[in-house]
Design an enzyme around this catalytic site. Sequence first.
Site, PDB file in Angstrom:
ATOM      1  N   GLU A   1       0.862  -1.194   0.000  1.00 28.36           N
ATOM      2  CA  GLU A   1       0.000   0.000   0.000  1.00 28.36           C
ATOM      3  C   GLU A   1       0.901   1.248   0.000  1.00 28.36           C
ATOM      4  OE1 GLU A   1      -2.100   0.003   3.730  1.00 28.36           O
ATOM      5  OE2 GLU A   1      -3.434   1.661   3.177  1.00 28.36           O
TER       6      GLU A   1
ATOM      7  N   LYS B   1      -9.258   2.250  -1.989  1.00 27.85           N
ATOM      8  CA  LYS B   1      -9.517   1.577  -0.700  1.00 27.85           C
ATOM      9  C   LYS B   1     -10.891   1.957  -0.142  1.00 27.85           C
ATOM     10  CE  LYS B   1      -7.113   0.747   3.715  1.00 27.85           C
ATOM     11  NZ  LYS B   1      -5.885   1.084   4.468  1.00 27.85           N
TER      12      LYS B   1
ATOM     13  N   CYS C   1      -5.099  -3.464   2.449  1.00 24.18           N
ATOM     14  CA  CYS C   1      -4.828  -3.514   3.890  1.00 24.18           C
ATOM     15  C   CYS C   1      -6.089  -3.737   4.726  1.00 24.18           C
ATOM     16  CB  CYS C   1      -4.061  -2.265   4.308  1.00 24.18           C
ATOM     17  SG  CYS C   1      -3.092  -2.539   5.813  1.00 24.18           S
TER      18      CYS C   1
HETATM   19  C1  ACM Z   1      -4.000  -0.145   7.158  1.00 20.77           C
HETATM   20  O1  ACM Z   1      -5.107  -0.318   6.643  1.00 20.77           O
HETATM   21  N1  ACM Z   1      -3.012   0.442   6.518  1.00 20.77           N
HETATM   22  C2  ACM Z   1      -3.738  -0.632   8.529  1.00 20.77           C
END
Ligand code: ACM
Length: 265
Positions: A38, A109, A146
């Site tokens: 990420e 995301k 993530c």
């Molecule tokens: C995250 O979602 N970077 C912990």
Amino acid sequence: MRVGYLQFRPFFGEPERNIERILELTQNIDFDLLVMPELSNSGYLFSAKEELKKTAEQVPEGRFCKAITNLSKEKNAYIVCGLAEKSADKFYNSSILAYPNGETKLYRKIHLFNEEKLWFEPGNRPFEVHEITVDGKKIYAGMMICYDWLYPESARTLAMKGAQIICHPSNLVMPYCQDAMYARAIENRVFTITSNRIGTEKNAEKELFFTGQSVILDPKGRYLRRGPSDEEECFIVHIEPAMALNKKMNEHNSIFDDRREEMYK
Ligand code: ACM
């Protein structure tokens, strides 16, 4: 099919240096699909929107994005990479899937973690599955980022849309995900590739330690790799993606056919 991850330590606010490091670490490595962490262009721990403005870039025309696409062309392979994206006056915590023909797919995301909510807009597009071709065979891959792991709906949605491989760029700070991905893999009978970063980042208020241990799982929940917690590595393993097409647990149970949606309300 050769799949894997690049686990590395991005330099905060230095996309050019991050490109250099990615090129160094992948130099002599061949693969068909590689997943990177990420926010690989920017680093993670922002203190001000100004910092994000300096490093976030447009997809696909930004320099970092172009470098990843060029690498994909050069390797004749697919690359999934997390990056800070700028779109008009908004910022997203995104990932791209770069195709060897120069095309890119984009994921933003959906489940933002903690202070990410101060900097980024939540993803505004549903989970999607993309067709890729390796050795003349069509394979389906999806992306989540993530903290999306905490919502089983993320992996479930991708798997129900046909993903055989879930690509999971990460910057993990909690210790749970590498174990939880075991469940995501078996409950959906898919391959999962979690590419986590390593290192620490500090600002005036806090310090974050990223947990490394990138993981690759197969549809039976076998760990094909759990990487080191504090070293960079590019790890590649051979998989048979067709294994993820079999959703039968036994003679009487097929995981998706047996869902009782009417009972979940
Ligand atoms: C995250 O979602 N970077 C912990």
